[in-house]
Design an enzyme around this catalytic site. Sequence first.
Site, PDB file in Angstrom:
ATOM      1  N   HIS A  76       0.820  -1.211   0.000  1.00  0.00           N
ATOM      2  CA  HIS A  76       0.000   0.000   0.000  1.00  0.00           C
ATOM      3  C   HIS A  76       0.852   1.257   0.000  1.00  0.00           C
ATOM      4  O   HIS A  76       1.960   1.292   0.550  1.00  0.00           O
ATOM      5  CB  HIS A  76      -1.006   0.003   1.157  1.00  0.00           C
ATOM      6  CG  HIS A  76      -0.420   0.019   2.531  1.00  0.00           C
ATOM      7  ND1 HIS A  76      -0.057   1.184   3.169  1.00  0.00           N
ATOM      8  CD2 HIS A  76      -0.163  -0.983   3.410  1.00  0.00           C
ATOM      9  CE1 HIS A  76       0.389   0.902   4.381  1.00  0.00           C
ATOM     10  NE2 HIS A  76       0.353  -0.411   4.557  1.00  0.00           N
ATOM     11  N   ASP A  78      -0.071   4.382   1.185  1.00  0.00           N
ATOM     12  CA  ASP A  78      -0.303   5.397   2.216  1.00  0.00           C
ATOM     13  C   ASP A  78       0.409   5.066   3.524  1.00  0.00           C
ATOM     14  O   ASP A  78       0.805   3.928   3.783  1.00  0.00           O
ATOM     15  CB  ASP A  78      -1.802   5.576   2.472  1.00  0.00           C
ATOM     16  CG  ASP A  78      -2.475   4.315   2.994  1.00  0.00           C
ATOM     17  OD1 ASP A  78      -2.162   3.217   2.488  1.00  0.00           O
ATOM     18  OD2 ASP A  78      -3.327   4.417   3.903  1.00  0.00           O
ATOM     19  N   ASP A 106       6.282   1.023   6.535  1.00  0.00           N
ATOM     20  CA  ASP A 106       4.931   0.485   6.405  1.00  0.00           C
ATOM     21  C   ASP A 106       4.140   1.436   5.502  1.00  0.00           C
ATOM     22  O   ASP A 106       3.581   2.410   5.984  1.00  0.00           O
ATOM     23  CB  ASP A 106       4.280   0.374   7.781  1.00  0.00           C
ATOM     24  CG  ASP A 106       2.858  -0.152   7.750  1.00  0.00           C
ATOM     25  OD1 ASP A 106       2.435  -0.652   6.691  1.00  0.00           O
ATOM     26  OD2 ASP A 106       2.174  -0.036   8.785  1.00  0.00           O
ATOM     27  N   GLU A 139      -5.044   2.202   2.703  1.00  0.00           N
ATOM     28  CA  GLU A 139      -5.086   0.955   3.474  1.00  0.00           C
ATOM     29  C   GLU A 139      -5.194   1.235   4.958  1.00  0.00           C
ATOM     30  O   GLU A 139      -5.894   0.527   5.691  1.00  0.00           O
ATOM     31  CB  GLU A 139      -3.818   0.134   3.171  1.00  0.00           C
ATOM     32  CG  GLU A 139      -3.841  -1.294   3.706  1.00  0.00           C
ATOM     33  CD  GLU A 139      -3.293  -1.432   5.126  1.00  0.00           C
ATOM     34  OE1 GLU A 139      -3.402  -2.535   5.696  1.00  0.00           O
ATOM     35  OE2 GLU A 139      -2.752  -0.441   5.677  1.00  0.00           O
ATOM     36  N   GLU A 140      -4.502   2.272   5.396  1.00  0.00           N
ATOM     37  CA  GLU A 140      -4.392   2.540   6.835  1.00  0.00           C
ATOM     38  C   GLU A 140      -5.698   3.044   7.460  1.00  0.00           C
ATOM     39  O   GLU A 140      -5.814   3.099   8.684  1.00  0.00           O
ATOM     40  CB  GLU A 140      -3.285   3.566   7.092  1.00  0.00           C
ATOM     41  CG  GLU A 140      -1.879   3.099   6.709  1.00  0.00           C
ATOM     42  CD  GLU A 140      -1.306   2.066   7.657  1.00  0.00           C
ATOM     43  OE1 GLU A 140      -2.057   1.580   8.536  1.00  0.00           O
ATOM     44  OE2 GLU A 140      -0.121   1.734   7.517  1.00  0.00           O
ATOM     45  N   ASP A 163       3.310  -6.700   3.666  1.00  0.00           N
ATOM     46  CA  ASP A 163       2.876  -5.686   4.628  1.00  0.00           C
ATOM     47  C   ASP A 163       2.802  -6.247   6.042  1.00  0.00           C
ATOM     48  O   ASP A 163       1.855  -5.980   6.772  1.00  0.00           O
ATOM     49  CB  ASP A 163       1.508  -5.146   4.193  1.00  0.00           C
ATOM     50  CG  ASP A 163       1.031  -3.974   5.041  1.00  0.00           C
ATOM     51  OD1 ASP A 163       1.879  -3.273   5.622  1.00  0.00           O
ATOM     52  OD2 ASP A 163      -0.190  -3.765   5.140  1.00  0.00           O
ATOM     53  N   HIS A 344       4.002   2.348  12.999  1.00  0.00           N
ATOM     54  CA  HIS A 344       3.031   3.325  13.498  1.00  0.00           C
ATOM     55  C   HIS A 344       3.579   4.088  14.700  1.00  0.00           C
ATOM     56  O   HIS A 344       2.816   4.535  15.561  1.00  0.00           O
ATOM     57  CB  HIS A 344       1.694   2.658  13.857  1.00  0.00           C
ATOM     58  CG  HIS A 344       0.964   2.117  12.670  1.00  0.00           C
ATOM     59  ND1 HIS A 344      -0.374   1.743  12.727  1.00  0.00           N
ATOM     60  CD2 HIS A 344       1.342   1.889  11.395  1.00  0.00           C
ATOM     61  CE1 HIS A 344      -0.754   1.313  11.539  1.00  0.00           C
ATOM     62  NE2 HIS A 344       0.279   1.390  10.706  1.00  0.00           N
TER      63      HIS A 344
END
Length: 370
Positions: A76, A78, A106, A139-140, A163, A344
């Site tokens: 992904h 984003d 990520d 995606e997030e 991922d 994150h």
Amino acid sequence: MVNRDRMVNEFLELVRIDSLSLKERQMCDTLKQKLKALGYEPVEDNAGQKLGGQCGNVICTVKGNKAVPAVLITAHMDTVVPGTGKKPVIDGDIIKSDGTTILGGDDGAGIAIILETLKLIREQNIEHGDIQVAFTIAEEIGLLGAKHMDFSKIYAKYGFVLDSDGKIGCAAVKAPSQNKINAVVKGKAAHAGMEPENGISAFSIMSDAISSMKLGRIDEETTANIGIIQGGVATNIVCDRVIINAEARSRNAEKLQAQTEHMRECFQKAAEKWGGQVEFTSENEYPAFNIEADAQIIKIMQKAADDSGFTFEAVTTGGGSDTNIINSKGIQAVDLSVGMTKVHSVNEQISITDMENAVVFLISILKNIN
């Protein structure tokens, strides 16, 4: 086998691009240019238009020279916040953020690994079947890009999503379904100093409900969490409205439904007890997936790991990813580890060696498709 410097430089270029959810235009254009430079013809679907974002998903088919089923490899575009102005730092074998933002591994790592893989199979004339590449948006924030992807362009039998954390050779083969839960608790406003007995505190209703609720780890397949609470306007007013955002997850559909109903009942009983009201809604965010141990995709990964010197490990995850959506479309898919850690967070980092090994493992998988 892997061009380490090339891969690292490309990864650094990618993570420096601001690419928050629904604001992936620059990343999208960059990836289309890179795929075109390799001689491919990427297309952009209309997922961004449906979602109110800047761009859609990038889809590209690399025609093979081997009569085996097609595969889909994805990552992904984003990132989460704080993800603006990222400054990656190389410290030996580790690439990390400067401590003020996330790194963006990520899923910039997944993208860089896919791009290096595509370059190597061309340079080394590696035989392979058709490879379909998808770089997804948003995606997030709920797997939205994958949910709105133009699957009419996808004909792959197997899917490999890059991922996941963990050691190289790990693949998430089981993941839960999630219900998104919203509860609006309604009480009655009154002056908190002069006539509190004439009010009904929405906070009291909420507290009563949550205190009787099973939360956290329910069992090995099921979890639940209260994530956001919003309410109140002043200390001298009995609060008459609280909004609660929560979730329930389970790999078992019956358990997910039971946990959701349990949470609904807790809110309703508390509202009745205190003389208030509650509006409770739940919506399924994504379905579960469960790849059986004897599935062909498992055998492919086991052989690929043996051939490339890794130990294959099928793992269970409690999170959701594009893998959930891809499986729901009838494509047998798993989530491969790229070695990312502390995601994150501003402490996010990744090992260059892990990224190299992820390329080796992915190429070995492509060689073993049958």
